[in-house]
Design an enzyme around this catalytic site. Structure first.
Site, PDB file in Angstrom:
ATOM      1  N   SER A  83       0.839  -1.191   0.000  1.00 12.05           N
ATOM      2  CA  SER A  83       0.000   0.000   0.000  1.00 12.05           C
ATOM      3  C   SER A  83       0.880   1.249   0.000  1.00 12.05           C
ATOM      4  O   SER A  83       1.597   1.514  -0.960  1.00 12.05           O
ATOM      5  CB  SER A  83      -0.961  -0.028   1.199  1.00 12.05           C
ATOM      6  OG  SER A  83      -1.937   0.974   1.093  1.00 12.05           O
TER       7      SER A  83
ATOM      8  N   GLU B  29      -1.741  -2.606  -8.104  1.00  6.94           N
ATOM      9  CA  GLU B  29      -2.946  -3.021  -7.385  1.00  6.94           C
ATOM     10  C   GLU B  29      -3.547  -1.786  -6.733  1.00  6.94           C
ATOM     11  O   GLU B  29      -2.906  -0.744  -6.621  1.00  6.94           O
ATOM     12  CB  GLU B  29      -2.612  -4.088  -6.343  1.00  6.94           C
ATOM     13  CG  GLU B  29      -1.688  -3.617  -5.216  1.00  6.94           C
ATOM     14  CD  GLU B  29      -2.398  -2.954  -4.060  1.00  6.94           C
ATOM     15  OE1 GLU B  29      -3.527  -3.368  -3.724  1.00  6.94           O
ATOM     16  OE2 GLU B  29      -1.839  -2.004  -3.484  1.00  6.94           O
TER      17      GLU B  29
ATOM     18  N   HIS C  54      -3.912  -5.575  -1.423  1.00 12.66           N
ATOM     19  CA  HIS C  54      -4.964  -5.425  -0.417  1.00 12.66           C
ATOM     20  C   HIS C  54      -5.959  -6.585  -0.390  1.00 12.66           C
ATOM     21  O   HIS C  54      -7.166  -6.388  -0.533  1.00 12.66           O
ATOM     22  CB  HIS C  54      -5.731  -4.123  -0.656  1.00 12.66           C
ATOM     23  CG  HIS C  54      -4.969  -2.885  -0.316  1.00 12.66           C
ATOM     24  ND1 HIS C  54      -4.092  -2.302  -1.198  1.00 12.66           N
ATOM     25  CD2 HIS C  54      -4.965  -2.111   0.797  1.00 12.66           C
ATOM     26  CE1 HIS C  54      -3.579  -1.210  -0.637  1.00 12.66           C
ATOM     27  NE2 HIS C  54      -4.092  -1.078   0.567  1.00 12.66           N
TER      28      HIS C  54
END
Length: 312
Positions: free
Chosen positions: A110, A213, A284
């Site tokens: 992230s 992502e 995630h």
């Protein structure tokens, strides 16, 4: 190319919060207990539960924890407790020479995208692993697939080999050639990555395999990020595009006729001549890979392999 050392029981693992703070103290204590049960020693950043708005303390406090764990010779691996936001604020002030002198494993995903890409550009460190974070994935019900993948990645000096997947999990967005593609991968979270394009903290993207992502983004926002990459020439110069599962992404905006995430991807990627694979277990999601930034990958049809060792 700098390499951290593979982990073994008895080593010391550090947990810090260079972005946002853990929501509750239990996420820290249970994460510590998990690693200790496996025979590791654990140290926790002294500022890990500090708060400065949406950040885990001030930039100075978060940077201090990062630098202290890098400098500590006993610490063999550093885990980000969670993502959120904040590492991009640190990258101009990081002591990259300190990292060069003390190469070690660092794990997160992230918001780690900004931190990892900056460290990779400035130091060449190979042991920057996009993988499970203690306060998100590990502290309460660690997914068995993710756990096995993580420990295999962090404890071996051999190349990982073929990355595991469920039958037909990874799918081509468009018809791919049968050619074998090899190259180093860069990327991470699409939102964070698009924000560091054009800065001094990103390596050359020419002939790289790009892996992206994201989570919880509307389709029009993904469109915006991909438009930035397209106009920057990033997508055109890639050897391949690998896309995660983009969980909870779609269209919540009701005021305009929607486009689906799949339509947005098709608009940008169908005109490329390189392989484009989707639905990778990355980022995630509970069931996720642990893979090192900058590692050399081989793509053969729908199979992806890490073909070099990144740990000493």
């Amino acid at each position: 190319m700098l390499k951290g050392k593979a982990l073994k029981p008895g080593d010391t693992i550090a947990i810090i919060a260079p972005a946002s703070a853990p929501q509750v103290p239990e996420k820290v204590t249970k994460s510590v207990e998990y690693f200790e049960r496996l025979g590791y020693r654990v140290v926790v950043g002294k500022n890990i539960e500090h708060r400065y708005g949406y950040l885990a303390g001030t930039d100075k406090e978060r940077l201090s924890d990062l630098h202290s764990m890098i400098a500590d010779k006993k610490v063999k691996a550093i885990f980000m407790i969670r993502g959120g936001y904040g590492t991009s604020r640190l990258v101009p002030e990081i002591n990259y020479e300190l990292i060069k002198q003390n190469p070690k494993i660092i794990v997160g995903y992230s918001d780690a995208t900004a931190l990892f890409n900056a460290i990779y550009k400035k130091t060449g460190l190979q042991s920057l692993f996009f993988g499970p974070m203690p306060g998100v994935d590990i502290w309460n019900g660690f997914d068995a697939f993710a756990e096995e993948c993580m420990w295999k990645a962090l404890t071996s000096t051999k190349s990982f080999g073929e990355l595991p997947q469920a039958p037909k999990e990874i799918t081509p967005l468009k018809k791919n050639s049968n050619a074998i593609v090899e190259g180093r991968w860069l990327g991470g979270n699409l939102t964070v990555f698009s924000a560091i394009v054009g800065t001094p903290y990103l390596s050359s993207l020419t002939d790289k395999i790009l892996l992206f992502e994201d989570v919880g983004e509307d389709a029009y926002r993904l469109d915006r990020y991909l438009s930035q990459l397209w106009m920057s020439g990033v997508l055109d110069s890639a050897r391949a595009i690998l896309l995660g599962q983009f969980s909870d992404c779609g269209t919540s905006v009701k005021s305009e006729p929607p486009l689906s995430v799949e339509q947005v991807f098709s608009d940008y990627f169908s005109k490329l001549t390189v392989p484009v694979l989707t639905n990778l277990p990355f980022g995630h999601i509970p069931r996720q890979w642990t893979i090192p930034l900058g590692a050399k990958l081989r793509i053969e049809k729908n199979m992806i392999s890490i073909i070099e060792s990144v740990l000493a």
